[in-house]
Design a protein around this motif. Sequence first.
Motif, PDB file in Angstrom:
ATOM      1  N   ASP A   1       9.598 -16.818  -3.106  1.00  0.00           N
ATOM      2  CA  ASP A   1       8.490 -15.847  -3.130  1.00  0.00           C
ATOM      3  C   ASP A   1       7.229 -16.379  -2.443  1.00  0.00           C
ATOM      4  OD1 ASP A   1       9.849 -13.750  -4.389  1.00  0.00           O
ATOM      5  OD2 ASP A   1       9.393 -14.522  -6.389  1.00  0.00           O
ATOM      6  N   LEU A   2       7.407 -17.041  -1.308  1.00  0.00           N
ATOM      7  CA  LEU A   2       6.272 -17.597  -0.580  1.00  0.00           C
ATOM      8  C   LEU A   2       5.899 -16.789   0.668  1.00  0.00           C
ATOM      9  CD1 LEU A   2       7.082 -21.418  -0.774  1.00  0.00           C
ATOM     10  CD2 LEU A   2       5.241 -20.196  -1.951  1.00  0.00           C
TER      11      LEU A   2
ATOM     12  N   SER B   1       4.338 -13.879   1.008  1.00  0.00           N
ATOM     13  CA  SER B   1       2.955 -13.388   1.001  1.00  0.00           C
ATOM     14  C   SER B   1       1.965 -14.539   1.140  1.00  0.00           C
ATOM     15  CB  SER B   1       2.665 -12.571  -0.254  1.00  0.00           C
ATOM     16  OG  SER B   1       2.876 -13.344  -1.415  1.00  0.00           O
ATOM     17  N   THR B   2       2.256 -15.683   0.532  1.00  0.00           N
ATOM     18  CA  THR B   2       1.360 -16.843   0.630  1.00  0.00           C
ATOM     19  C   THR B   2       1.258 -17.321   2.068  1.00  0.00           C
ATOM     20  OG1 THR B   2       1.923 -17.536  -1.608  1.00  0.00           O
ATOM     21  CG2 THR B   2       0.946 -19.205  -0.173  1.00  0.00           C
ATOM     22  N   LEU B   3       2.387 -17.467   2.740  1.00  0.00           N
ATOM     23  CA  LEU B   3       2.384 -17.965   4.112  1.00  0.00           C
ATOM     24  C   LEU B   3       1.994 -16.895   5.136  1.00  0.00           C
ATOM     25  CD1 LEU B   3       5.507 -20.300   4.009  1.00  0.00           C
ATOM     26  CD2 LEU B   3       3.088 -20.958   4.049  1.00  0.00           C
ATOM     27  N   SER B   4       1.710 -15.684   4.642  1.00  0.00           N
ATOM     28  CA  SER B   4       1.222 -14.617   5.512  1.00  0.00           C
ATOM     29  C   SER B   4      -0.300 -14.470   5.401  1.00  0.00           C
ATOM     30  CB  SER B   4       1.890 -13.287   5.147  1.00  0.00           C
ATOM     31  OG  SER B   4       3.279 -13.365   5.370  1.00  0.00           O
ATOM     32  N   LEU B   5      -0.915 -15.214   4.478  1.00  0.00           N
ATOM     33  CA  LEU B   5      -2.371 -15.174   4.306  1.00  0.00           C
ATOM     34  C   LEU B   5      -3.062 -15.723   5.546  1.00  0.00           C
ATOM     35  CD1 LEU B   5      -2.640 -16.438   0.605  1.00  0.00           C
ATOM     36  CD2 LEU B   5      -2.893 -14.093   1.422  1.00  0.00           C
TER      37      LEU B   5
ATOM     38  N   THR C   1      10.148 -24.168  -4.465  1.00  0.00           N
ATOM     39  CA  THR C   1       8.742 -23.948  -4.112  1.00  0.00           C
ATOM     40  C   THR C   1       8.046 -25.277  -3.849  1.00  0.00           C
ATOM     41  OG1 THR C   1       8.667 -21.903  -5.388  1.00  0.00           O
ATOM     42  CG2 THR C   1       6.552 -22.943  -4.894  1.00  0.00           C
TER      43      THR C   1
ATOM     44  N   THR D   1       6.453 -26.118  -0.196  1.00  0.00           N
ATOM     45  CA  THR D   1       5.005 -26.313  -0.051  1.00  0.00           C
ATOM     46  C   THR D   1       4.665 -27.755   0.323  1.00  0.00           C
ATOM     47  OG1 THR D   1       4.760 -26.579  -2.456  1.00  0.00           O
ATOM     48  CG2 THR D   1       4.353 -24.379  -1.539  1.00  0.00           C
TER      49      THR D   1
ATOM     50  N   SER E   1      -2.876 -27.565   4.502  1.00  0.00           N
ATOM     51  CA  SER E   1      -3.972 -26.620   4.671  1.00  0.00           C
ATOM     52  C   SER E   1      -4.792 -27.016   5.895  1.00  0.00           C
ATOM     53  CB  SER E   1      -4.845 -26.627   3.413  1.00  0.00           C
ATOM     54  OG  SER E   1      -5.824 -25.630   3.501  1.00  0.00           O
TER      55      SER E   1
ATOM     56  N   VAL F   1       0.110 -28.912   0.634  1.00  0.00           N
ATOM     57  CA  VAL F   1      -0.246 -27.846  -0.305  1.00  0.00           C
ATOM     58  C   VAL F   1       0.397 -28.110  -1.667  1.00  0.00           C
ATOM     59  CG1 VAL F   1       0.042 -25.375  -0.781  1.00  0.00           C
ATOM     60  CG2 VAL F   1      -0.659 -26.131   1.498  1.00  0.00           C
TER      61      VAL F   1
END
Length: 193
Positions: free
Chosen positions: A70-71, A73-77, A112, A116, A121, A145
Amino acid sequence: MKTKNLLLALSIVGFLSATSCKSAKTEEVNNVKKEVVAKVEEKVQTPNIVEVAVGNENFSTLVAAVKAADLVSTLSLDGPFTVFAPTNDAFAKLPEGTIANLLKTENKATLTSILTYHVVSGKFDAAAVVAAIKANNGAFEVTTVQGGKLVASLDGESVILKDEKGNTSKVIMADVAASNGVIHAIDSVVMPK
């Protein structure tokens, strides 16, 4: 999201056009309009890290893992992020059954953590990574991260990553551009403690 950005740019251009009629600095306003449109078009046209990975068949295992963790959305920020992305061949080096086991729902936290651990970052292109290595006596430690550390060094002209377990991975393709950062493909999966 892309449509929103384009509509915002068009609204700004419209506003600037209305303003330019009243302004003595028409040429300056037109230059600003061109810059705004160019920046928005660039953002709209450049895919994010996830979209780049999805579009490259060498990252299909990574994409499956990112989805299972479920990453997406995070990696699309907006980021920016630097991703040291294992290729399919890198994942294939893991012991048999490892990937299938990690993709199970009950192992989501472990997956996860591993994924990560491959993300830093900030945006660090190859030139910045090499410069940091050279400026730090041949070894540059970065915090991922995930919270763990990777140590980047050089072997000839190749960037090598050393994980917390002492395993190494080589950057085999650098500077794959994305709207929210940069991807460097690596030849082995790095592992946190």
